[in-house]
Design a protein around this motif. Structure first.
Motif, PDB file in Angstrom:
ATOM      1  N   ASP A 316       0.838  -1.211   0.000  1.00 57.03           N
ATOM      2  CA  ASP A 316       0.000   0.000   0.000  1.00 57.03           C
ATOM      3  C   ASP A 316       0.871   1.258   0.000  1.00 57.03           C
ATOM      4  OD1 ASP A 316      -2.041   1.841   0.267  1.00 57.03           O
ATOM      5  OD2 ASP A 316      -2.922   0.930   2.059  1.00 57.03           O
ATOM      6  N   ALA A 319       2.535   1.694  -3.313  1.00 54.29           N
ATOM      7  CA  ALA A 319       1.586   2.143  -4.343  1.00 54.29           C
ATOM      8  C   ALA A 319       1.222   3.608  -4.159  1.00 54.29           C
ATOM      9  CB  ALA A 319       0.331   1.281  -4.296  1.00 54.29           C
ATOM     10  N   ASN A 320       1.194   4.054  -2.915  1.00 52.90           N
ATOM     11  CA  ASN A 320       0.785   5.439  -2.613  1.00 52.90           C
ATOM     12  C   ASN A 320       1.866   6.164  -1.808  1.00 52.90           C
ATOM     13  OD1 ASN A 320      -2.239   5.315  -3.496  1.00 52.90           O
ATOM     14  ND2 ASN A 320      -1.947   3.497  -2.215  1.00 52.90           N
ATOM     15  N   ASP A 328       1.277  13.616  -0.911  1.00 51.66           N
ATOM     16  CA  ASP A 328       1.293  12.561  -1.920  1.00 51.66           C
ATOM     17  C   ASP A 328       2.362  12.820  -2.975  1.00 51.66           C
ATOM     18  OD1 ASP A 328      -0.786  11.149  -0.757  1.00 51.66           O
ATOM     19  OD2 ASP A 328      -2.338  12.252  -1.863  1.00 51.66           O
ATOM     20  N   ARG A 331       2.570   8.487  -8.251  1.00 50.75           N
ATOM     21  CA  ARG A 331       2.434   7.042  -8.117  1.00 50.75           C
ATOM     22  C   ARG A 331       3.385   6.337  -9.081  1.00 50.75           C
ATOM     23  NH1 ARG A 331      -2.902   8.894  -7.451  1.00 50.75           N
ATOM     24  NH2 ARG A 331      -3.824   8.227  -5.463  1.00 50.75           N
ATOM     25  N   PRO A 332       3.897   5.156  -8.670  1.00 52.16           N
ATOM     26  CA  PRO A 332       4.845   4.431  -9.529  1.00 52.16           C
ATOM     27  C   PRO A 332       4.169   3.843 -10.764  1.00 52.16           C
ATOM     28  CG  PRO A 332       4.273   3.117  -7.614  1.00 52.16           C
ATOM     29  CD  PRO A 332       3.654   4.465  -7.399  1.00 52.16           C
ATOM     30  N   ASN A 334       4.162   0.836 -11.762  1.00 53.62           N
ATOM     31  CA  ASN A 334       3.505  -0.454 -11.478  1.00 53.62           C
ATOM     32  C   ASN A 334       2.455  -0.316 -10.376  1.00 53.62           C
ATOM     33  OD1 ASN A 334       5.374   0.002  -9.432  1.00 53.62           O
ATOM     34  ND2 ASN A 334       5.850  -2.176  -9.167  1.00 53.62           N
ATOM     35  N   PHE A 335       1.804   0.841 -10.338  1.00 54.10           N
ATOM     36  CA  PHE A 335       0.814   1.120  -9.304  1.00 54.10           C
ATOM     37  C   PHE A 335      -0.276   0.047  -9.242  1.00 54.10           C
ATOM     38  CE2 PHE A 335      -3.476   2.739  -8.487  1.00 54.10           C
ATOM     39  CZ  PHE A 335      -3.345   3.121  -7.154  1.00 54.10           C
ATOM     40  N   GLU A 336      -0.823  -0.328 -10.364  1.00 53.96           N
ATOM     41  CA  GLU A 336      -1.936  -1.289 -10.379  1.00 53.96           C
ATOM     42  C   GLU A 336      -1.522  -2.628  -9.780  1.00 53.96           C
ATOM     43  OE1 GLU A 336      -5.025  -0.833 -11.053  1.00 53.96           O
ATOM     44  OE2 GLU A 336      -4.925   1.217 -11.835  1.00 53.96           O
ATOM     45  N   PHE A 339      -1.215  -2.161  -6.044  1.00 53.82           N
ATOM     46  CA  PHE A 339      -2.547  -2.028  -5.465  1.00 53.82           C
ATOM     47  C   PHE A 339      -3.198  -3.398  -5.290  1.00 53.82           C
ATOM     48  CE2 PHE A 339      -7.134  -1.805  -5.984  1.00 53.82           C
ATOM     49  CZ  PHE A 339      -7.500  -0.867  -5.037  1.00 53.82           C
ATOM     50  N   TYR A 374      -8.354   5.050  -3.998  1.00 58.63           N
ATOM     51  CA  TYR A 374      -8.393   4.591  -5.381  1.00 58.63           C
ATOM     52  C   TYR A 374      -9.585   5.214  -6.113  1.00 58.63           C
ATOM     53  CZ  TYR A 374      -7.812   1.361  -9.302  1.00 58.63           C
ATOM     54  OH  TYR A 374      -7.601   0.824 -10.552  1.00 58.63           O
TER      55      TYR A 374
END
Length: 452
Positions: A316, A319-320, A328, A331-332, A334-336, A339, A374
């Motif tokens: 997590d 991803a964030n 913030d 996001r990278p 490969n976020f999905e 996640f 998300y």
């Protein structure tokens, strides 16, 4: 003939010297005995102890008598008697200002000079190294009710037994006086004295030395006493963690990592050890190592809900990402993937249901928060090429609402565990408004107002 006379003269000279040194031991014994007699009368004469100390020091300086356990036994008794005399003087100083007897005793222990006590403790170690049988005979004699021991041996035994108890009192006195470094030293000395006299490792005293060292905030002391426990094979994961944290206090990240690695090898299933090492990996950008740690741990303990929660948190946070101020970051790529891994591990943690209430709350709240974020990301995204803005926005809002609605039940479960959590109440109020449930949004507002 002249040659023979010179040999005889040399022999007589050496014999006289040896006898003189033995007489020093005898002089020390006599002066110590005289002091002990004045002590019985309630009027201790310190000058006798001074004479005893001078005589025994001369005997210890001589090659013939310094190797005898008996010589060092007298040195121990004399040094300890000097300490006791000085302690009694400290007690007298406090008689008019501190009424409580126990408090006065601990304060005196906190104030008294420890030089003579340390000398006595060192002599016990010397005796152990010189003649373990001497100590064994005394221990056997004590076990038989002092049968077979002469008066000097009985008094030596009494002195060592008193030292054992007094060392602990000194440590406690220093600890109460917030002299934590000295307290650590004396808890350790207590452990050593007990170990020598009882032939068993005093883990409690050694552990107390580590606790006092941690209070001192001195990383060198923390490392020293925790390492001593590990070297004595009475340590635990806590000792590795303490040494690692002390290295971090010194700014030595590499040493901390090396210690945590050893700790993980020694205690592969310890959760706190795992947490410390994994956090250090994450802090130093070693994400691959952190996740490898957690993968190995979950394989070894597949029913440990906390491990899955921890793994979910790592994914997590990756991803964030946020900066040091909580803002913030981008996001990278490969976020999905991150996640989905976080989601899977949160759900697995909930399936196993953490027994710790805080861990259970965190699992519900963190998963709900992740779904909420998300949904917010979907709601705020922009189309690269706008063909039908109204249609795009409608589809976007619908997709975001799916995750907003997913978030609500988890945040509600978290709220049931902590009903006065304002952060959660506010999050739910916004989510209810976004999903068209104004009645529940109003309820959240009322609950927030009641907490003001």
């Amino acid at each position: 003939m002249v040659k023979k006379l010179s040999i005889i003269a040399l022999f007589l000279s050496v014999g006289t010297l040896v006898q003189a040194q033995k007489s020093k031991v005898q002089s020390a014994w006599r002066a110590l005995s005289d002091y002990e007699e004045t002590l019985k009368d309630g009027n201790p004469n310190f000058s006798f102890l001074t004479k005893a100390a001078e005589a025994i020091d001369a005997a210890i300086a001589n090659d013939e008598t310094k190797k005898q356990a008996k010589t060092h036994a007298y040195k121990l008794r004399i040094s300890y008697a000097m300490f006791q005399y000085n302690y009694a003087q400290e007690l007298k100083k406090l008689e008019t200002t501190v009424a409580d007897k126990n408090e006065r005793a601990l304060m005196a222990y906190g104030n008294v000079s420890l030089l003579e006590f340390e000398t006595a403790a060192a002599e016990l170690n010397t005796i152990k190294d010189l003649d373990q049988k001497f100590l064994d005979n005394i221990q056997e004699g004590i076990a038989k009710g002092a049968a077979g021991l002469d008066e000097d041996e009985i008094r030596f035994a009494q002195a060592t037994q008193q030292m054992k108890a007094e060392s602990s009192n000194i440590a406690t006195g220093k600890y109460n006086a917030k002299k934590y470094t000295e307290a650590a030293d004396y808890f350790y000395k207590t452990g050593m004295i007990n170990s020598i006299l009882n032939k068993a490792k005093d883990t409690t005293s050694f552990r107390n030395a580590c606790i006092a060292a941690s209070k001192s905030k001195d990383p060198s002391k923390i490392i020293e006493y925790n390492q001593k426990m590990l070297d004595a094979n009475i340590g635990s994961a806590v000792n590795y963690i303490s040494i690692g944290n002390a290295n971090m206090m010194k700014g030595d990240t590499l040493s901390a990592m090396a210690v945590y690695k050893k700790g993980r090898e020694a205690f592969p299933n310890d959760i706190v050890m795992l947490t410390e090492e994994t956090n250090l990996f994450i802090a130093n950008g070693k994400t691959k190592e952190a996740l490898a740690n957690l993968k190995l741990a979950t394989e070894k303990d597949p029913k440990n809900a906390f491990l899955f929660l921890f793994t979910a948190n790592v994914y997590d946070n990756l991803a964030n990402p946020k900066d040091q101020n909580g803002k913030d970051l981008t996001r990278p790529a490969n976020f999905e993937e991150l996640f989905k891994n976080a989601e899977a591990n949160y759900l697995k943690a909930l399936e196993l249901k953490p027994s710790n209430p805080d861990h259970l709350y965190n699992t519900y709240f963190d998963l709900g928060a992740m779904y909420n974020n998300y949904g917010g990301m979907i709601a705020s995204r922009k189309a690269e090429k706008i063909t039908d803005l109204v249609k795009f926005q409608k589809e976007n809002d619908a997709a975001a609402a799916v995750y907003f609605k997913k978030a609500i039940p988890y945040l509600e479960q978290a709220l049931s565990l902590k009903p006065e959590d304002k952060q959660n109440l506010r999050a739910l109020r916004v989510l209810y408004l976004k999903t068209g449930d104004e009645a529940k949004a109003k309820q959240m507002t009322e609950r927030i107002d009641r907490l003001k």
